[in-house]
Design a protein around this motif. Structure first.
Motif, PDB file in Angstrom:
ATOM      1  N   CYS A   2       0.839  -1.190   0.000  1.00 47.11           N
ATOM      2  CA  CYS A   2       0.000   0.000   0.000  1.00 47.11           C
ATOM      3  C   CYS A   2       0.884   1.254   0.000  1.00 47.11           C
ATOM      4  O   CYS A   2       1.493   1.574   1.025  1.00 47.11           O
ATOM      5  N   PRO A   3       0.997   1.949  -1.141  1.00 49.68           N
ATOM      6  CA  PRO A   3       1.856   3.143  -1.192  1.00 49.68           C
ATOM      7  C   PRO A   3       1.203   4.351  -0.527  1.00 49.68           C
ATOM      8  O   PRO A   3      -0.007   4.555  -0.633  1.00 49.68           O
ATOM      9  N   TYR A   4       2.027   5.155   0.133  1.00 50.44           N
ATOM     10  CA  TYR A   4       1.584   6.418   0.741  1.00 50.44           C
ATOM     11  C   TYR A   4       2.531   7.527   0.287  1.00 50.44           C
ATOM     12  O   TYR A   4       3.699   7.276  -0.017  1.00 50.44           O
ATOM     13  N   PRO A   5       2.046   8.785   0.265  1.00 52.39           N
ATOM     14  CA  PRO A   5       2.854   9.863  -0.321  1.00 52.39           C
ATOM     15  C   PRO A   5       3.996  10.383   0.544  1.00 52.39           C
ATOM     16  O   PRO A   5       4.811  11.173   0.056  1.00 52.39           O
ATOM     17  N   SER A   6       4.085   9.988   1.806  1.00 53.89           N
ATOM     18  CA  SER A   6       5.193  10.441   2.656  1.00 53.89           C
ATOM     19  C   SER A   6       5.508   9.374   3.693  1.00 53.89           C
ATOM     20  O   SER A   6       4.681   8.485   3.965  1.00 53.89           O
ATOM     21  N   ILE A   7       6.707   9.472   4.277  1.00 54.67           N
ATOM     22  CA  ILE A   7       7.095   8.528   5.330  1.00 54.67           C
ATOM     23  C   ILE A   7       6.182   8.686   6.544  1.00 54.67           C
ATOM     24  O   ILE A   7       5.745   7.698   7.139  1.00 54.67           O
ATOM     25  N   ALA A   8       5.873   9.929   6.899  1.00 56.74           N
ATOM     26  CA  ALA A   8       4.994  10.167   8.046  1.00 56.74           C
ATOM     27  C   ALA A   8       3.628   9.532   7.835  1.00 56.74           C
ATOM     28  O   ALA A   8       3.083   8.878   8.735  1.00 56.74           O
ATOM     29  N   GLN A   9       3.060   9.681   6.646  1.00 56.40           N
ATOM     30  CA  GLN A   9       1.747   9.081   6.371  1.00 56.40           C
ATOM     31  C   GLN A   9       1.825   7.562   6.362  1.00 56.40           C
ATOM     32  O   GLN A   9       0.864   6.882   6.730  1.00 56.40           O
ATOM     33  N   THR A  10       2.982   7.027   5.947  1.00 55.48           N
ATOM     34  CA  THR A  10       3.181   5.582   5.986  1.00 55.48           C
ATOM     35  C   THR A  10       3.077   5.055   7.414  1.00 55.48           C
ATOM     36  O   THR A  10       2.401   4.050   7.687  1.00 55.48           O
ATOM     37  N   LEU A  11       3.730   5.745   8.360  1.00 53.71           N
ATOM     38  CA  LEU A  11       3.693   5.321   9.755  1.00 53.71           C
ATOM     39  C   LEU A  11       2.334   5.608  10.400  1.00 53.71           C
ATOM     40  O   LEU A  11       1.854   4.829  11.229  1.00 53.71           O
ATOM     41  N   HIS A  12       1.715   6.718  10.016  1.00 54.44           N
ATOM     42  CA  HIS A  12       0.370   7.006  10.524  1.00 54.44           C
ATOM     43  C   HIS A  12      -0.621   5.922  10.087  1.00 54.44           C
ATOM     44  O   HIS A  12      -1.561   5.604  10.829  1.00 54.44           O
ATOM     45  N   ALA A  13      -0.428   5.362   8.897  1.00 56.88           N
ATOM     46  CA  ALA A  13      -1.321   4.304   8.409  1.00 56.88           C
ATOM     47  C   ALA A  13      -1.313   3.114   9.359  1.00 56.88           C
ATOM     48  O   ALA A  13      -2.358   2.513   9.638  1.00 56.88           O
ATOM     49  N   VAL A  14      -0.141   2.764   9.873  1.00 51.67           N
ATOM     50  CA  VAL A  14      -0.051   1.653  10.836  1.00 51.67           C
ATOM     51  C   VAL A  14      -0.656   2.067  12.176  1.00 51.67           C
ATOM     52  O   VAL A  14      -1.431   1.320  12.781  1.00 51.67           O
ATOM     53  N   ALA A  15      -0.300   3.253  12.637  1.00 54.23           N
ATOM     54  CA  ALA A  15      -0.796   3.716  13.939  1.00 54.23           C
ATOM     55  C   ALA A  15      -2.320   3.786  13.973  1.00 54.23           C
ATOM     56  O   ALA A  15      -2.939   3.514  15.012  1.00 54.23           O
ATOM     57  N   GLN A  16      -2.927   4.123  12.834  1.00 54.82           N
ATOM     58  CA  GLN A  16      -4.383   4.264  12.769  1.00 54.82           C
ATOM     59  C   GLN A  16      -5.090   2.984  12.337  1.00 54.82           C
ATOM     60  O   GLN A  16      -6.307   2.977  12.154  1.00 54.82           O
ATOM     61  N   GLY A  17      -4.317   1.911  12.132  1.00 55.75           N
ATOM     62  CA  GLY A  17      -4.916   0.631  11.781  1.00 55.75           C
ATOM     63  C   GLY A  17      -5.310   0.483  10.336  1.00 55.75           C
ATOM     64  O   GLY A  17      -6.022  -0.462   9.974  1.00 55.75           O
ATOM     65  N   GLN A  18      -4.855   1.382   9.465  1.00 53.86           N
ATOM     66  CA  GLN A  18      -5.172   1.261   8.041  1.00 53.86           C
ATOM     67  C   GLN A  18      -4.389   0.117   7.399  1.00 53.86           C
ATOM     68  O   GLN A  18      -4.858  -0.506   6.446  1.00 53.86           O
ATOM     69  N   THR A  19      -3.177  -0.111   7.893  1.00 59.38           N
ATOM     70  CA  THR A  19      -2.375  -1.257   7.440  1.00 59.38           C
ATOM     71  C   THR A  19      -1.800  -1.962   8.661  1.00 59.38           C
ATOM     72  O   THR A  19      -1.740  -1.403   9.756  1.00 59.38           O
ATOM     73  N   LYS A  20      -1.368  -3.200   8.446  1.00 60.87           N
ATOM     74  CA  LYS A  20      -0.821  -3.981   9.554  1.00 60.87           C
ATOM     75  C   LYS A  20       0.647  -3.643   9.813  1.00 60.87           C
ATOM     76  O   LYS A  20       1.093  -3.630  10.963  1.00 60.87           O
ATOM     77  N   LEU A  21       1.398  -3.388   8.744  1.00 63.24           N
ATOM     78  CA  LEU A  21       2.829  -3.135   8.857  1.00 63.24           C
ATOM     79  C   LEU A  21       3.227  -1.963   7.960  1.00 63.24           C
ATOM     80  O   LEU A  21       2.478  -1.581   7.059  1.00 63.24           O
ATOM     81  N   ALA A  22       4.409  -1.444   8.212  1.00 63.88           N
ATOM     82  CA  ALA A  22       5.017  -0.455   7.321  1.00 63.88           C
ATOM     83  C   ALA A  22       6.485  -0.791   7.173  1.00 63.88           C
ATOM     84  O   ALA A  22       7.122  -1.288   8.110  1.00 63.88           O
ATOM     85  N   VAL A  23       7.033  -0.525   5.994  1.00 63.28           N
ATOM     86  CA  VAL A  23       8.473  -0.651   5.763  1.00 63.28           C
ATOM     87  C   VAL A  23       8.983   0.758   5.469  1.00 63.28           C
ATOM     88  O   VAL A  23       8.576   1.384   4.488  1.00 63.28           O
TER      89      VAL A  23
END
Length: 294
Positions: A37-58
């Motif tokens: 699941c691509p996100y436009p920034s590193i911060a949004q990538t980590l927020h996706a995990v914190a908010q439960g939108q994805t299970k993991l982030a790399v």
């Protein structure tokens, strides 16, 4: 269950490549299905995990040329409940991509600030007069190149192939042994995200802010770890963003935080900290296990 893995996009970034390596490792060793699941920034990538939108982030955390990826460290400090599951190290080879007839025709070069910095010497030597324009990722500007033959982007050979764009030069990073450490991050501890054959974690990452006007607030924690023979593989400061001269300290220990003597050490340093965050204990997955040659 299909596992969702966030990463910095658009497609073709080094973060996506690292996520694909991890994805393939999960499939091969755990028989685990996953989607990226691509996100436009590193911060949004980590927020996706914190908010439960994805299970993991790399996410990238450190480069061998330019050091820490501060966007990752800052976001981790600001968010709660995120834990490093695994680290992986990937070789990085930068490529100059452009529709220009020759390198001499290039007037602007786009890329992520880390990539621009990793190629600064080459740029100064080969095309010193170009304008450098930072972007959110190494692939963000690629779609613009066909419309502007005087523009170029620094990205990967894989990205050039994905976007069907010409390569004018490759291996342009200033140091050939260029590599980036990525963290696989999830909310809390996720056993299936790690190698099952490795019982003891090799590293622990943490950060703390110190109490104001307390002598030895930094020295004391360092002495505690030194006294029990724990090697610190990294220590770095970042501004708290509250007052000039106030800092957070990010530390990597070569130890597992679940061990009794580490637990005791963490309890001993707590009185010297304002906030102490343990980002997790984890192993570094060798690149051979990911199918990457050095």
């Amino acid at each position: 269950m299909t596992l969702s893995i966030a990463h910095l996009g658009p497609p073709g970034t080094y973060a996506e490549q690292a996520a694909l390596l991890y994805f393939n490792w999960l499939t091969k060793t755990k028989n685990q299905r996953a989607i990226l699941c691509p996100y436009p920034s590193i911060a949004q990538t980590l927020h996706a995990v914190a908010q439960g939108q994805t299970k993991l982030a790399v996410v990238p955390v450190e480069n061998s040329i330019e050091g820490s990826v501060t966007m990752t460290l800052d976001a981790l400090w600001q968010l709660d409940g995120l834990q490093v599951q695994l680290a992986l190290v990937m070789p990085i080879v930068h490529t100059l991509i452009s529709c220009a007839q020759s390198i001499e025709d290039i007037k602007t070069v786009y890329s992520h600030p880390q990539a621009l910095a990793q190629c600064q010497g080459w740029l100064d030597r080969v095309i010193p007069k170009v304008q450098l324009i930072p972007t959110n990722s190494t692939t963000e500007a690629l779609l613009q190149l066909k419309q502007d033959p005087t523009a170029a982007a620094i990205s990967s050979q894989r990205a050039a192939q994905l976007y069907n764009l010409p390569v004018l030069a490759t291996g342009i990073n200033d140091y050939p042994e260029n590599c980036t450490r990525f963290w696989v991050i999830g909310k809390n501890y996720i056993p299936f995200a790690r190698p099952s054959h490795l019982e003891r974690a090799s590293h622990t990452s943490l950060a703390f802010s110190t109490l104001a006007n307390v002598p030895g607030a930094l020295a004391k924690p360092l002495q505690v770890f030194a006294s029990i023979g724990i090697n610190l593989s990294k220590i770095e400061s970042r501004p708290t963003k509250r007052l000039l001269g106030e800092y957070l300290f990010f530390i990597d220990l070569e130890a597992d935080s679940s061990e009794t003597h580490i637990q005791s050490a963490l309890a001993e340093i707590t009185p010297y900290t304002e906030v102490l965050k343990i980002f997790g204990s984890y192993n570094v997955l060798p690149i051979q296990e990911l199918g990457v040659s050095g």
